[in-house]
Scaffold this motif. Sequence first.
Motif, short mmCIF file in Angstrom:
data_model
loop_
_atom_site.label_atom_id
_atom_site.label_comp_id
_atom_site.label_asym_id
_atom_site.label_seq_id
_atom_site.Cartn_x
_atom_site.Cartn_y
_atom_site.Cartn_z
N GLY A 1 79.40 -20.24 -71.37
CA GLY A 1 78.15 -19.98 -70.67
C GLY A 1 78.36 -20.00 -69.16
O GLY A 1 79.34 -20.56 -68.66
N ILE A 2 77.47 -19.37 -68.45
CA ILE A 2 77.51 -19.34 -66.99
C ILE A 2 76.17 -19.84 -66.46
O ILE A 2 75.11 -19.42 -66.94
N VAL A 3 76.22 -20.73 -65.49
CA VAL A 3 75.00 -21.31 -64.92
C VAL A 3 74.73 -20.68 -63.55
O VAL A 3 75.66 -20.47 -62.76
N TYR A 4 73.46 -20.37 -63.27
CA TYR A 4 73.11 -19.86 -61.95
C TYR A 4 71.91 -20.61 -61.40
O TYR A 4 71.11 -21.16 -62.15
N ASP A 5 71.80 -20.63 -60.08
CA ASP A 5 70.73 -21.33 -59.38
C ASP A 5 69.58 -20.35 -59.15
O ASP A 5 69.63 -19.51 -58.25
N GLY B 1 66.91 -12.76 -52.71
CA GLY B 1 66.34 -11.50 -53.14
C GLY B 1 67.19 -10.80 -54.17
O GLY B 1 67.15 -9.57 -54.29
N VAL B 2 67.95 -11.59 -54.94
CA VAL B 2 68.82 -11.04 -55.98
C VAL B 2 68.12 -11.16 -57.33
O VAL B 2 67.56 -12.22 -57.65
N ALA B 3 68.12 -10.10 -58.10
CA ALA B 3 67.50 -10.13 -59.43
C ALA B 3 68.17 -11.18 -60.31
O ALA B 3 69.39 -11.39 -60.22
N MET B 4 67.39 -11.82 -61.14
CA MET B 4 67.94 -12.83 -62.04
C MET B 4 68.89 -12.18 -63.05
O MET B 4 68.62 -11.08 -63.56
N PRO B 5 70.00 -12.84 -63.37
CA PRO B 5 70.94 -12.30 -64.37
C PRO B 5 70.25 -12.14 -65.72
O PRO B 5 69.31 -12.87 -66.05
N GLU B 6 70.70 -11.18 -66.46
CA GLU B 6 70.14 -10.94 -67.79
C GLU B 6 71.24 -10.40 -68.69
O GLU B 6 72.29 -9.92 -68.21
N PRO B 7 71.05 -10.50 -70.01
CA PRO B 7 72.06 -9.98 -70.93
C PRO B 7 72.36 -8.51 -70.62
O PRO B 7 71.46 -7.73 -70.33
N GLY B 8 73.64 -8.18 -70.65
CA GLY B 8 74.05 -6.83 -70.34
C GLY B 8 74.68 -6.69 -68.96
O GLY B 8 75.27 -5.67 -68.64
N PRO C 1 86.36 -6.05 -71.71
CA PRO C 1 86.27 -6.96 -70.57
C PRO C 1 85.12 -6.67 -69.63
O PRO C 1 85.07 -7.23 -68.54
N SER C 2 84.21 -5.77 -69.96
CA SER C 2 83.25 -5.30 -68.97
C SER C 2 82.01 -6.18 -68.83
O SER C 2 81.38 -6.20 -67.79
N ARG C 3 81.63 -6.94 -69.90
CA ARG C 3 80.37 -7.65 -69.88
C ARG C 3 80.55 -9.15 -69.81
O ARG C 3 81.45 -9.72 -70.41
N ALA C 4 79.67 -9.78 -69.06
CA ALA C 4 79.75 -11.23 -68.86
C ALA C 4 79.03 -11.96 -70.00
O ALA C 4 78.19 -11.39 -70.68
N PRO C 5 79.37 -13.27 -70.21
CA PRO C 5 78.64 -14.07 -71.20
C PRO C 5 77.19 -14.24 -70.79
O PRO C 5 76.81 -13.96 -69.66
N ALA C 6 76.37 -14.69 -71.72
CA ALA C 6 74.95 -14.88 -71.44
C ALA C 6 74.74 -15.92 -70.33
O ALA C 6 75.31 -17.00 -70.38
N PRO C 7 73.94 -15.61 -69.32
CA PRO C 7 73.69 -16.55 -68.22
C PRO C 7 72.67 -17.60 -68.60
O PRO C 7 71.79 -17.38 -69.43
N CYS C 8 72.77 -18.77 -67.97
CA CYS C 8 71.85 -19.87 -68.19
C CYS C 8 71.26 -20.30 -66.86
O CYS C 8 72.01 -20.72 -65.97
N PRO C 9 69.94 -20.22 -66.66
CA PRO C 9 69.36 -20.60 -65.37
C PRO C 9 69.48 -22.08 -65.10
O PRO C 9 69.27 -22.91 -65.99
N GLY C 10 69.83 -22.45 -63.87
CA GLY C 10 69.86 -23.84 -63.46
C GLY C 10 68.48 -24.23 -62.92
O GLY C 10 67.57 -23.43 -62.86
N ARG C 11 68.38 -25.48 -62.54
CA ARG C 11 67.10 -25.96 -62.04
C ARG C 11 66.89 -25.53 -60.58
O ARG C 11 67.81 -25.44 -59.83
#
Length: 233
Positions: free
Chosen positions: A158-162, A170-177, A223-233
């Motif tokens: 998993g990958i965590v983002y703030d 002003g960056v769009a939130m990560p999403e599957p794909g 190798p093109s797609r990242a794992p599902a992102p998980c939002p941090g607090r």
Amino acid sequence: MTPPGFRRRAVLGAAAGALFAPLLAGCSDGGGASAAVGGKVTLTFAWWGNDDRAQRTNDAVALFEKRHPDITVRTSYAGYPAHVQKLATQAAGGDLPDVAQLDYRQISQYAGSGTLLDLGPYLKNGTLRTADFDRTLTRSGVYDGKQYALPMGKGTTGIVYDAAVFKKAGVAMPEPGWTWDDWAEAGRRISALGMKGPNGHAYTGLSDPGVNEDAFETSPGWPSRAPAPCPGR
């Protein structure tokens, strides 16, 4: 050729009880058991993990022994570094356990030295049934065209983002794909804010999976797609 004193062993790939029983049954038929007295067999089984995994695995072992009363399984476990070191020492001395957990990257090391049991005959005669297994995952136990190991499970990266920092930049939130390029571009835009993390380095607002090659090897669409992102607090 198997070196003198070596007995070929069956090896499992990760952690769950579903594959434990058929693999042990195949091993006992193959003459690799540690001891056999009066029709009874004792097998050794080693894995890595914490106390929670140990409890779950021993529960599976107990179920197996209940269904196969003539087989006793002696279990042992340790943390990953200690487990790997112990297996290497046991291999050098020709005293590997009958069944052991290996990281998929170790299959070639042990299969190439002739210490693992070829599971092909047991797959062919139906002792091992893998029709419902993920084929890509099952192939991780193949070496030189032969199946030496079977997966017991699969870890998830998993990958965590703030989320707050993403919004600030002003960056769009990560999403599957999302692709790795999408992920890298988000990090560059957040880094441009000039924020610093607790270690004094530039703060990107997201975790760096670059230290975990598994994320690149096993994620869907590799190798093109990242794992599902998980939002941090």
